[in-house]
Design a protein around this motif. Structure first.
Motif, PDB file in Angstrom:
ATOM      1  N   UNK D 329       0.836  -1.195   0.000  1.00 35.71           N
ATOM      2  CA  UNK D 329       0.000   0.000   0.000  1.00 35.71           C
ATOM      3  C   UNK D 329       0.874   1.249   0.000  1.00 35.71           C
ATOM      4  N   UNK D 330       0.828   2.034   1.028  1.00 44.13           N
ATOM      5  CA  UNK D 330       1.600   3.273   1.004  1.00 44.13           C
ATOM      6  C   UNK D 330       2.321   3.473   2.325  1.00 44.13           C
ATOM      7  N   UNK D 331       2.986   2.407   2.773  1.00 43.35           N
ATOM      8  CA  UNK D 331       3.573   2.384   4.105  1.00 43.35           C
ATOM      9  C   UNK D 331       4.464   3.577   4.434  1.00 43.35           C
ATOM     10  N   UNK D 332       5.390   3.903   3.556  1.00 49.05           N
ATOM     11  CA  UNK D 332       6.340   4.963   3.885  1.00 49.05           C
ATOM     12  C   UNK D 332       5.662   6.336   3.885  1.00 49.05           C
ATOM     13  N   UNK D 333       4.673   6.508   3.001  1.00 46.79           N
ATOM     14  CA  UNK D 333       3.918   7.762   2.995  1.00 46.79           C
ATOM     15  C   UNK D 333       3.075   7.857   4.264  1.00 46.79           C
TER      16      UNK D 333
END
Lengths: 493, 447, 493, 447
Positions: D329-333
């Motif tokens: 998904x967009x873990x770092x964001x």
């Protein structure tokens, strides 16, 4: 986990860069060519990243926890400052490119200089010293030059230095050709005025005094203005070691104390990262008496608003004592320090000083019943304890190493020298109360064990990446670089 | 005040624990006349990140960065490419935000990299031992001079006419403060060899530089022999560390001390600092060295580890008997140096040096072909001096208008030495054929 | 060391930013104003840095060591790519600013697209999918659209999926309204051709096949071209899951295998960092048969050299199946991937694929005598073992957790499903031989203990930041966010 | 090839261990016709860092960055200040270069931050539970629609005329692929209230947005009541997460699912991606949620820890019965979001929202005072629509020449909807008085 030396991992042929193939042009070295290749090992990029990442994990750092090294002022290092220092307009400009192409850089130096002069109430500042000790050198070279200008350069060779001083003070004095005359401390941890006066009775050879204030016992020198008067009356100059300026910013201006020169450690007071041993930066402020002798280069602003570097000892710099370094000082540190100063502002810098002092006094208050405060009364930005409370056989170093097992960097040990088994604790203003409480709980428990003579302390640390290291062995037969034989020898042991 | 974690309640609670009424209580030792009431005049209050960033970005935008166009400035600092990995490593919290490794059990990261650094510097300079860094090349040079005086117990320091004048100035300053005598040989584009003639029985050391400030490379072996013959030391200086991949290093010429600038490997231009001073010497001189040293040892379990060592040379132990007052040095810049050097490897460094040399050859050939331009440097690595028929300052100003930063006018470094028509010009691996063409074309227009 | 939740450290009044004071203007919200403040805790900047730094140290990462998660392709993430993605010209541009002001961005997308099309020999690529699974969705939506265009949208609803497929394959098919028909694997770990042919006997309802190649057993599908022919003959389309493209770049082009659509995981093949769970990026290449249906937006270059975004379903995009996401895809990942591709070049990409396969085969060869290879013969980029060699009671998870104590991230466990107790090991090309040897030594020793039934394996890990976590408890009564009550409850236990 | 550690000797040794002659042996399964002989045509070979950096820097320089001048573009992505600390945290190796936390014992860093993220998102949206992020706001919206259909077992999805058209498109695409019917209400600047009238007994959900694509803020409580009265759900969408500090959040309006874009907190513009989709819902719907969830548990020693949980919803367990196919998904964001939100704190977010709102008020007042300009948005947070007497594309082009990036023409988002004279304009905390003056002055010149 053990990490091999890079020389044990890589080979000279391995590389982590891709360079174009040279064309094979005929050399213009005229035969002055290297005969034996370095043979230095290289690593591919993934290997290099891992090597240094793994090594980094063996370090403790302020980003991970309290770093209460007294006299070192390990405070939070804002990342905005790192970002600003990396702007190409600061990080990618050459010290000798035409001055018209670096007006913003010169303006930045001038702005930082203005803040430093205003905060200290001193009329002049030399920006080029590369670290605190270099700033001390700068100050003493100015004093030397002033004495020469007075025709007393060969006579006034005695520099007074309190016994509680940082080692750099006497070392710097010696580097400048002065002899060091040590002043005793009194029972309150300050300069012994009787001893000072005695040392000034014969005053024709006195060059000046080097005094740290707040001093290395974490105390403000109560007689500071009298000391300044005495030294001036004796014909000497007052050098103030500004290592502890962090404690008084916005509340006391050294210029109001009679100081003639003082260096400022940008990393201590203005948050530039210490980097595991530098780079530092030690701008040095001067009184009117010493201002004419400041080193080149310095920045000046002309009437037309153009900034200009004065680089040679002539014209407006004709009395300058000369040049200390190749270029203009630690620009990268200037950017960081100015970013910090602008972020805090006049109000924030004062609040920071007050919080630093409050935090130190809180630690002193929390621990004074289980440890031995070196002196009575409030401290400034650091709390100093002696080892009086420990049982026989337990030393300051055992307490320090036990702190490592509790997840903390130890305090400064055995300094200042005027206190037996000194433990100097400086939390700085960037610690929260919760962190201080946890730290005090840990240290309190260790102190109780030390008082009871708990022998397990002697083996600490147990939980660090390494156990206690044998420093004697290192010094006895120094191994200062890797050799192939070294590796096989270690493996054999 | 985003950097201050204490809340108003924290402050109140802590004062109560201490038993103080306010922070004013802690400042009662300050003499009344020196107590600042209210705020310091004329300074602004705190600002948010956005405001600070805007102000500094505006200042940065007023400077022309070396990467923004053809750029040929050298003379002691060099525009090289720094791999992104190097900058990542030095920004790692555990390296960036730690102190001098006084507690080796929790500082092996810093210590092992310093040991690697010392090994690399010793190898590059072909010397026995290196220290853990100095402030920069100029202070390395000055410390080398006074160290030579300590070693030889003599008082005369002789400086080559090719030594970078800033290095000469820093050296003269420190040496004279210590009562030494400094003899400066006349400015000379190819003058390193003159040192051999100047050395005498009073000489503590002669200081030569290769490549020197005019770019001239010189084999100092004969100078070393002459110095040693008189009981003096040879200090061999360099300002361009990349040259060590190709040019005869100090150790191969018989130098006793090598002192130089390491900026070229791993460190940006930074308008002159922070840089990293390299310092190495022969093994038997190690106890007279300035600066920190990292050494190998074992821990209580017998495992290999590293510590700061031989600190009895240093100020915090020896005080006024120390070999130097240096304390904080250039640790993080040394890490940048080491990690870049690790990425290069021995072969990579040599290749990088070759690329630099070839860029300079092509530049010299192109500029030398411009009518009226004379190449003055007889043997060079990546920089050389040119003479043009016009005043150098005027030439550089016109080049600047053409978008070319053409070098350093020699008169900026040697104001009184009649070098008004000489420009010092450098090329590196960053110099492109387009850059060279731009320089050449502009120069043709100008002269 | 334990790190509290931020809500247990901070307070809603605490802040790590300094914002100007609002002026107090009269609101224009028309009363649509929040009633209850969030009450979310904040931290000062030093506290926040420490909180996240300490938490980070509880993570394992590719920068620290081998990360042999099969099918996940955890390779080195170059820092140049991070630097490039942060250039203001890429990181600080808005997706809807005028196209004339973002020509460089559009050119970059076009350049990356060109590489992807060339490396796969496919004529078209959709850049907007946000991750691999999203790329699968893109591929199947194109197939769906093609079937609709052929008037068979309501009829062809059956999607063939091998049982070894990633779970995303059947999930994606279902998301697109297809029913999933599972194809068996043969004893060699490939598609069972007999089963496939049986499933294609009645072919009017076949939409296509989703096949991973190299497949999730780490094997190249030997009958791939026959499979493509069969599916095409049946009137269906061939979707290739490109998760394992890393193994064949520069040696095989999917377009030469009869593939109609394939997503490319930029993080697997082109080194964009996985970030602990994304962001990914899943550009999807298409054959001529599917190219007309690619989603908007896409970049096109006009004859005058101007790049243009086609954003609406009309004109040249009139057959497009529509828009999958708000903007143009994962620009930040595009920059990183292109930087990687340009760095490696055509020669380097091929070498990388070969080294990945060599590394996997080396691991297989080193371990095949102590563990149980799932299939005979060479593997591609990952080595697959079953748990046949373990003693009763020792499971794959015990071996995996024991690897943690040896300092490694475990391999992929229990996947693919076609192998009992599967252990899928993918080293990638960015591991050195020395790292592989150390890893094999560690795993070999664990495998021997597993074969001997060493019960201590069941308790592993012992040396990690935490012991084995109770996943059942987490799912039984899910606690998915912090509440003040939660903290007191935990404290009480 | 700096990223490849194997040396030629390594490769030879490894082949010998394996018993293979060359790597060609490993590719024998590839059908001969598909084997690529030689290099792929037309592609260049490997390049050094300097060359790659130069090329990409050149491309970057062709784009005008939002910080380089007055900038008023919003409509789903917003120019906010991201603290330097946030970028440092997400560049930390241990966060940046790790995988989905499948092995929780060595992934507590990622897991605990996800738990913090979920808590923050739930609190900001005033909903019970949030997941660990989606790709972006538009895919959050689409997943919310199909989730509502699963929950209600109904097939009709009704979209507001104020829903961002890209969100509407993404939703329509996914919903229709699943056999659902999508009803799009007519484009309306203040049309969220119309949803209440459109809902019927077939409706799975109505999807409203506040602030909507024209910037209009609307209390959807009445819509929620109407939907619930018919057994339908309310999906409440937002594209500007900072608005949640000031504007009525989904949960306070009775929404069943909140879906939105989190870019505004912690994430840069990045030309549209990567962003971070926020997704939250009422507790009883949690097992129908798409995406990953992090939950609290204990380890074998009884210590609190975190794991991915309820994965029986997910594709790797449930395969074709999964609630979604989303995986990465967009873990770092999400980490960027969480760390920025942590720096802000509740009070800081509210203050930031106020600054945004005030900047928009001042902008609206300034632009509204320009003769011929009409402010169309009745209630707004930090963006609004204006009508000018000229074609919007022409106005924006002329503003561009004056150095002002004036907004988004509505016709780019709604091509056929007769909004050719409408511009969507946004302001944030980055908007200065000078920016507003530049816009106003330029607009006066133009119209």
């Amino acid at each position: 986990q053990h990490e091999d030396l890079l020389f044990e991992i890589g080979t000279p042929e391995t590389t982590g860069v891709d360079l174009p193939k040279p064309k094979g042009l005929k050399s213009r070295l005229g035969g002055v060519a290297r005969k034996v290749d370095t043979g230095l090992a290289g690593l591919s990029e993934p290997q290099a990243v891992r090597h240094y990442m793994r090594l980094s994990q063996k370090n403790y750092a302020i980003d991970l926890g309290l770093f209460p090294l007294g006299s070192c002022t390990m405070k939070h290092n804002p990342r905005l400052n790192e970002k600003m220092a990396r702007l190409p307009g600061f990080g990618d400009i050459h010290p000798l490119q035409p001055q018209a192409t670096v007006q913003g850089a010169l303006q930045l130096i001038d702005e930082l200089a203005t803040w430093l002069k205003t905060l200290t109430n001193m009329p002049s500042v030399a920006m080029s010293p590369k670290a605190g000790a270099h700033g001390e050198l700068c100050g003493l070279l100015a004093i030397r030059q002033a004495l020469i200008a007075r025709g007393e350069g060969d006579v006034r060779k005695r520099m007074l230095v309190p016994e509680s001083a940082h080692g750099t003070n006497p070392a710097t004095a010696a580097q400048c050709g002065f002899t060091v005359d040590e002043i005793k401390a009194n029972k309150r941890g300050r300069v012994d005025m009787a001893d000072l006066k005695a040392k000034l009775e014969k005053s024709e050879d006195v060059a000046g005094i080097m005094l740290t204030n707040p001093n290395t016992c974490g105390l403000f020198e109560t007689d500071i203005r009298e000391i300044a008067d005495l030294i001036h009356k004796a014909g000497g100059y007052f050098y103030c070691d500004g290592a502890n300026f962090n404690a008084i910013v916005g509340r006391v201006r050294p210029g109001d104390l009679g100081v003639d020169a003082m260096h400022i450690n940008l990393h201590k007071t203005f948050s530039t990262p210490h980097g595991g041993g530098g780079p530092g930066s030690g701008p040095t402020v001067f009184s009117d008496a010493l201002a004419p002798y400041v080193p080149v280069p310095f920045v000046t602003k002309d009437d037309d608003g153009i900034y200009r570097l004065v680089e040679q000892v002539d014209g407006e710099a004709s009395e300058s004592f000369g040049r200390m370094v190749a270029f203009h000082g630690q620009m990268g540190m200037f950017v960081r320090a100015l970013a910090y100063i602008l972020s805090h502002g006049a109000d924030g810098l004062k609040q920071a000083a007050e919080d630093a002092v409050l935090n130190a006094n809180y630690i002193q208050a929390r621990l004074k019943h289980v440890m031995s405060p070196a002196f009575d009364g409030y401290c400034m930005h650091e709390a100093l304890f002696s080892d009086a409370f420990t049982a026989d056989g337990i030393e300051t170093i055992d307490i320090a190493k036990a702190l490592i097992d509790e997840g903390y960097h130890p305090m400064t040990m055995y300094f200042p020298l005027v206190v037996h088994g000194a433990m100097l604790i400086e939390p700085t203003e960037t610690e929260s109360k919760a962190e201080l409480d946890r730290f005090c709980d840990a240290l309190e428990s260790i102190a109780r064990r030390a008082a009871q003579g708990d022998d397990t302390l002697k083996g600490a640390p147990y939980l660090a990446p390494m156990r206690r290291l044998d420093e004697t062995r290192a010094a006895r037969k120094p191994v200062l670089k890797w050799t192939a034989e070294d590796t096989s020898k270690v493996a054999a042991e | 005040m985003r950097y201050l974690p204490l809340t108003p309640e924290d402050r109140a609670n802590m004062l109560a624990t201490i038993g103080a009424k306010s922070v004013d209580d802690f400042y009662t030792d300050v003499p009344d006349a020196a107590r600042l009431k209210g705020k310091i005049a004329g300074l602004p209050d705190h600002q948010g990140e956005l405001a600070v960033e805007r102000h500094l970005t505006k200042l940065a935008a007023k400077n022309r960065s070396a990467s923004s166009g053809p750029f040929f400035v050298g003379a002691g600092a060099y525009k090289h490419h720094v791999p992104a990995t190097v900058d990542m490593i030095i920004q790692r919290s555990e390296f960036l935000t730690t102190y001098t490794p006084y507690q080796p059990e929790i500082a092996q990261g810093t210590l092992q990299t310093l040991f690697e650094f010392q090994t690399q510097v010793a190898s590059l300079t072909a010397m026995d031992v290196a220290n853990a860094s100095m402030y920069d090349g100029s202070t390395s040079c000055a410390e080398a001079a006074v160290m030579a005086a300590r070693v030889t117990r003599r008082k005369k320091i002789i400086l080559s006419g090719g030594l970078h004048p800033h290095y000469a100035a820093a050296t003269r300053l420190l040496a004279e403060a210590q009562g030494l005598t400094v003899v400066q040989l006349p400015v000379a584009i190819d003058g390193e060899g003159e040192l051999a003639k100047a050395v005498d029985g009073e000489t503590a050391c002669v200081i030569g530089q290769s490549p020197n400030v005019f770019g001239t490379v010189t084999d100092l072996s004969a100078v070393a022999d002459a110095a040693h013959g008189k009981g003096a030391l040879l200090v061999s200086v360099f300002t361009e560390a990349v040259s060590l991949g190709l040019v005869t290093p100090p150790g191969e010429m018989g130098a006793d001390i090598a002192a130089g600038e390491g900026q070229s490997i791993g460190n940006g231009l930074n308008f002159g600092g922070p840089y990293v001073g390299l310092f190495s010497c022969r093994e038997k001189l190690v106890r007279q060295m300035p600066g920190r040293l990292c050494g190998e040892t074992v821990d209580a379990d017998g495992k290999r580890g590293f510590v700061l060592t031989l600190s009895t040379r240093e100020q915090h132990i020896r005080r006024d008997k120390a070999t130097s007052n240096i304390c904080t040095n250039s640790g993080l810049c040394a890490l940048a140096f080491t990690s870049h050097m690790t990425l290069l490897g021995g072969k990579g460094l040599k290749q990088l040096a070759e690329l630099n040399h070839e860029a300079a050859i092509e530049l010299a050939d192109a500029l030398g072909a411009v009518k009226g331009v004379e190449i003055l440097t007889p043997r060079f690595f990546n920089e050389f001096a040119i003479r043009t028929p016009m005043d150098a300052e005027a030439v550089l100003a016109m080049l600047d208008e053409a978008g070319v930063v053409g070098g350093v006018r020699a008169s900026r470094l040697f104001p009184g030495d009649h070098l008004g028509d000489v420009i010092l010009v450098a090329a590196t691996e960053c110099t492109t054929a387009d850059d060279i063409a731009a320089y050449t074309d502009a120069l043709k227009e100008i002269i």
